[in-house]
Every structure is written in C-alpha cells, then in structure tokens.
Design a protein around this motif. Structure first.
Motif, PDB file in Angstrom:
ATOM      1  N   LEU A  14      78.137  64.190  50.589  1.00  0.00           N
ATOM      2  CA  LEU A  14      79.296  63.918  50.047  1.00  0.00           C
ATOM      3  C   LEU A  14      78.720  64.054  48.601  1.00  0.00           C
ATOM      4  CD1 LEU A  14      81.081  62.097  50.261  1.00  0.00           C
ATOM      5  CD2 LEU A  14      79.566  60.090  50.421  1.00  0.00           C
ATOM      6  N   SER A  15      79.536  64.057  47.591  1.00  0.00           N
ATOM      7  CA  SER A  15      80.068  64.063  46.779  1.00  0.00           C
ATOM      8  C   SER A  15      81.219  63.929  45.732  1.00  0.00           C
ATOM      9  CB  SER A  15      79.056  65.365  45.404  1.00  0.00           C
ATOM     10  OG  SER A  15      79.866  66.005  45.219  1.00  0.00           O
ATOM     11  N   GLU A  16      81.777  63.767  44.182  1.00  0.00           N
ATOM     12  CA  GLU A  16      82.815  64.095  43.807  1.00  0.00           C
ATOM     13  C   GLU A  16      83.399  64.550  44.496  1.00  0.00           C
ATOM     14  OE1 GLU A  16      81.891  64.156  39.946  1.00  0.00           O
ATOM     15  OE2 GLU A  16      82.022  62.248  38.819  1.00  0.00           O
ATOM     16  N   PHE A  17      83.392  66.095  43.918  1.00  0.00           N
ATOM     17  CA  PHE A  17      83.882  66.914  45.113  1.00  0.00           C
ATOM     18  C   PHE A  17      83.294  67.744  45.348  1.00  0.00           C
ATOM     19  CE2 PHE A  17      87.253  65.607  41.480  1.00  0.00           C
ATOM     20  CZ  PHE A  17      88.057  65.299  41.984  1.00  0.00           C
ATOM     21  N   TRP A  31      88.283  77.583  52.878  1.00  0.00           N
ATOM     22  CA  TRP A  31      87.490  76.977  52.253  1.00  0.00           C
ATOM     23  C   TRP A  31      88.419  75.796  51.581  1.00  0.00           C
ATOM     24  CZ3 TRP A  31      82.381  75.344  52.433  1.00  0.00           C
ATOM     25  CH2 TRP A  31      81.524  75.962  53.373  1.00  0.00           C
ATOM     26  N   THR A  32      88.316  75.188  51.330  1.00  0.00           N
ATOM     27  CA  THR A  32      89.296  74.138  50.206  1.00  0.00           C
ATOM     28  C   THR A  32      87.655  73.028  49.200  1.00  0.00           C
ATOM     29  OG1 THR A  32      90.865  72.394  49.932  1.00  0.00           O
ATOM     30  CG2 THR A  32      89.547  72.097  51.774  1.00  0.00           C
ATOM     31  N   VAL A  33      88.723  72.074  48.831  1.00  0.00           N
ATOM     32  CA  VAL A  33      88.576  71.389  48.212  1.00  0.00           C
ATOM     33  C   VAL A  33      88.785  69.772  48.250  1.00  0.00           C
ATOM     34  CG1 VAL A  33      88.256  70.173  45.794  1.00  0.00           C
ATOM     35  CG2 VAL A  33      88.219  72.546  46.041  1.00  0.00           C
ATOM     36  N   VAL A  34      87.433  68.789  48.704  1.00  0.00           N
ATOM     37  CA  VAL A  34      87.727  67.717  49.308  1.00  0.00           C
ATOM     38  C   VAL A  34      87.365  66.224  47.706  1.00  0.00           C
ATOM     39  CG1 VAL A  34      87.925  68.099  51.271  1.00  0.00           C
ATOM     40  CG2 VAL A  34      85.823  67.787  51.009  1.00  0.00           C
ATOM     41  N   ASP A  35      88.078  65.316  48.280  1.00  0.00           N
ATOM     42  CA  ASP A  35      87.155  64.103  47.685  1.00  0.00           C
ATOM     43  C   ASP A  35      86.322  63.369  48.002  1.00  0.00           C
ATOM     44  OD1 ASP A  35      88.705  62.228  49.069  1.00  0.00           O
ATOM     45  OD2 ASP A  35      90.467  61.983  47.409  1.00  0.00           O
ATOM     46  N   VAL A  36      86.332  62.859  47.750  1.00  0.00           N
ATOM     47  CA  VAL A  36      84.689  61.671  48.411  1.00  0.00           C
ATOM     48  C   VAL A  36      85.765  61.570  49.454  1.00  0.00           C
ATOM     49  CG1 VAL A  36      83.355  60.958  46.533  1.00  0.00           C
ATOM     50  CG2 VAL A  36      85.745  60.032  46.705  1.00  0.00           C
ATOM     51  N   ARG A  37      86.837  60.779  49.626  1.00  0.00           N
ATOM     52  CA  ARG A  37      87.177  60.206  51.030  1.00  0.00           C
ATOM     53  C   ARG A  37      87.742  61.427  52.353  1.00  0.00           C
ATOM     54  NH1 ARG A  37      90.032  58.353  46.400  1.00  0.00           N
ATOM     55  NH2 ARG A  37      91.804  59.133  47.530  1.00  0.00           N
ATOM     56  N   PHE A  38      87.128  62.694  51.342  1.00  0.00           N
ATOM     57  CA  PHE A  38      87.369  64.152  52.661  1.00  0.00           C
ATOM     58  C   PHE A  38      88.517  64.443  52.518  1.00  0.00           C
ATOM     59  CE2 PHE A  38      83.282  61.872  53.850  1.00  0.00           C
ATOM     60  CZ  PHE A  38      82.723  62.693  54.053  1.00  0.00           C
ATOM     61  N   GLN A  39      89.616  63.772  50.681  1.00  0.00           N
ATOM     62  CA  GLN A  39      91.109  64.301  51.271  1.00  0.00           C
ATOM     63  C   GLN A  39      91.051  65.529  50.498  1.00  0.00           C
ATOM     64  OE1 GLN A  39      93.429  62.151  52.805  1.00  0.00           O
ATOM     65  NE2 GLN A  39      91.953  61.489  53.498  1.00  0.00           N
ATOM     66  N   GLN A  63      85.250  80.247  49.395  1.00  0.00           N
ATOM     67  CA  GLN A  63      84.444  79.940  49.649  1.00  0.00           C
ATOM     68  C   GLN A  63      83.911  79.515  48.029  1.00  0.00           C
ATOM     69  OE1 GLN A  63      80.351  80.663  51.891  1.00  0.00           O
ATOM     70  NE2 GLN A  63      79.713  78.383  52.260  1.00  0.00           N
ATOM     71  N   VAL A  64      83.869  80.876  47.516  1.00  0.00           N
ATOM     72  CA  VAL A  64      83.198  80.756  46.201  1.00  0.00           C
ATOM     73  C   VAL A  64      83.966  80.396  44.995  1.00  0.00           C
ATOM     74  CG1 VAL A  64      82.477  82.758  44.294  1.00  0.00           C
ATOM     75  CG2 VAL A  64      81.811  82.930  46.394  1.00  0.00           C
ATOM     76  N   TYR A  65      85.308  81.015  45.419  1.00  0.00           N
ATOM     77  CA  TYR A  65      86.468  79.821  44.907  1.00  0.00           C
ATOM     78  C   TYR A  65      86.552  78.382  44.706  1.00  0.00           C
ATOM     79  CZ  TYR A  65      89.042  84.375  44.545  1.00  0.00           C
ATOM     80  OH  TYR A  65      89.426  85.542  44.009  1.00  0.00           O
ATOM     81  N   ALA A  66      86.519  78.054  46.103  1.00  0.00           N
ATOM     82  CA  ALA A  66      85.961  76.419  46.252  1.00  0.00           C
ATOM     83  C   ALA A  66      85.151  75.848  45.128  1.00  0.00           C
ATOM     84  CB  ALA A  66      86.221  76.732  47.490  1.00  0.00           C
ATOM     85  N   GLY A  67      84.107  76.464  45.547  1.00  0.00           N
ATOM     86  CA  GLY A  67      83.107  75.992  44.558  1.00  0.00           C
ATOM     87  C   GLY A  67      83.028  75.903  43.018  1.00  0.00           C
ATOM     88  N   ASP A  68      83.411  77.090  42.637  1.00  0.00           N
ATOM     89  CA  ASP A  68      83.875  76.923  41.321  1.00  0.00           C
ATOM     90  C   ASP A  68      85.524  76.125  41.014  1.00  0.00           C
ATOM     91  OD1 ASP A  68      82.342  79.734  41.401  1.00  0.00           O
ATOM     92  OD2 ASP A  68      83.962  80.876  41.381  1.00  0.00           O
ATOM     93  N   LEU A  69      86.117  76.261  41.881  1.00  0.00           N
ATOM     94  CA  LEU A  69      87.087  74.759  41.533  1.00  0.00           C
ATOM     95  C   LEU A  69      86.151  73.634  41.497  1.00  0.00           C
ATOM     96  CD1 LEU A  69      90.200  75.897  43.217  1.00  0.00           C
ATOM     97  CD2 LEU A  69      89.826  75.774  40.304  1.00  0.00           C
ATOM     98  N   CYS A  70      84.894  73.779  42.335  1.00  0.00           N
ATOM     99  CA  CYS A  70      85.028  72.013  42.538  1.00  0.00           C
ATOM    100  C   CYS A  70      83.683  72.005  41.204  1.00  0.00           C
ATOM    101  CB  CYS A  70      83.578  71.889  43.709  1.00  0.00           C
ATOM    102  SG  CYS A  70      84.757  71.246  45.195  1.00  0.00           S
ATOM    103  N   LEU A  71      83.095  72.634  40.792  1.00  0.00           N
ATOM    104  CA  LEU A  71      82.272  72.471  39.319  1.00  0.00           C
ATOM    105  C   LEU A  71      83.265  72.376  38.128  1.00  0.00           C
ATOM    106  CD1 LEU A  71      80.310  76.141  39.212  1.00  0.00           C
ATOM    107  CD2 LEU A  71      79.923  73.710  38.948  1.00  0.00           C
TER     108      LEU A  71
END
Length: 144
Positions: A14-17, A31-39, A63-71
């Motif tokens: 768990l972290s911010e995104f 792969w997608t991006v979720v917030d701390v509430r897993f939304q 997976q790579v794109y999702a990681g980059d968007l999380c950054l």
C-alpha cells in the motif's frame, strides 16, 4: 465481467498510488493505477485498458506505463496539483526525475538515465493526449 471489480485486482503493498494487475480471465490481464482505497483512477484505467486491448500492447507494457503514471500521480499529489494543472508544471516533474534517486529494484540508489526519464515523460504525454481525446481532461492542458 462478473463480480466486484476490485476482486479482480491483485494487491501488492500500500502507498499513495500503486500499479495493480487486473485479471480479466485466465489469459487476459492488464495493469492499472489504484489509490490507497484500492479504487482505480478512472482516467488512468481507461488509458491503460485501451493501451492493452484497443492498441494490443503487451501486458508488460501496461505494467511499465502504470508504474510511470504512479510516479507522476504521486508527484502531483505531493505538490498539491491535479490533472488539469499538472502539465504546466512538467518542468518541475522533470527536475525531480533527474535529481531523485531510484528507491527500489536493481538500480536502487542511482539516478534515472536520460533514456528512462524520456520514457516516463513519453507515457505522461501519451496519457494526456488520450485523456484530452476522450474528454477526460480539458483540451487546454495540451497547450500548457
């Protein structure tokens, strides 16, 4: 797709995104991006699912794109910016990418290479082009 959408998401730490793997079936996933509430972050989820299934990108690519968007999303969050105001501050994001050391993985403690930074910025630009084309953000963000 049946059942609760979140039941399909495999949850790492768990972290911010965070990037999360979404299994559609035994053989299909993205792969997608979720917030701390897993939304799921709706704009990112649409971009990533379209990349995987509409543009036939590999699961690993999402997976790579999702990681980059999380950054990027985590940076926006730390700076108090939203998706609409983020593009006008991309210079600050670039500076952070250049000066921040990698926090995990085999390159931990090292700065990002110019090639890696360019790849991250390319994903962010592609995300915004998609978001504008699909009315997820206002068209003015591309002129900032």
């Amino acid at each position: 797709m049946s059942g609760n959408y979140l039941d399909l998401i495999e949850r790492p730490s768990l972290s911010e995104f965070q990037p999360f793997r979404v299994r559609i079936s035994e053989v299909l996933a993205y792969w997608t991006v979720v917030d701390v509430r897993f939304q799921p972050i709706a704009e990112a989820d649409r971009f990533l699912s379209e990349s995987r299934f509409g543009r036939d990108r590999a699961e690993r690519t999402t997976q790579v794109y999702a990681g980059d968007l999380c950054l990027y999303f985590n940076w926006l969050n730390r700076k108090g910016l939203d998706l609409e105001s983020g593009p006008s501050e991309l210079g600050r994001f670039l500076l952070e990418l250049r000066t921040q050391l990698i926090e995990s993985g085999k390159s931990r403690g090292r700065p990002r290479s110019a090639e890696r930074i360019n790849a991250i910025l390319s994903v962010v630009r592609s995300f915004y082009k998609f978001a504008v084309a699909h009315d997820l953000v206002g068209g003015g963000v591309l002129s900032k």
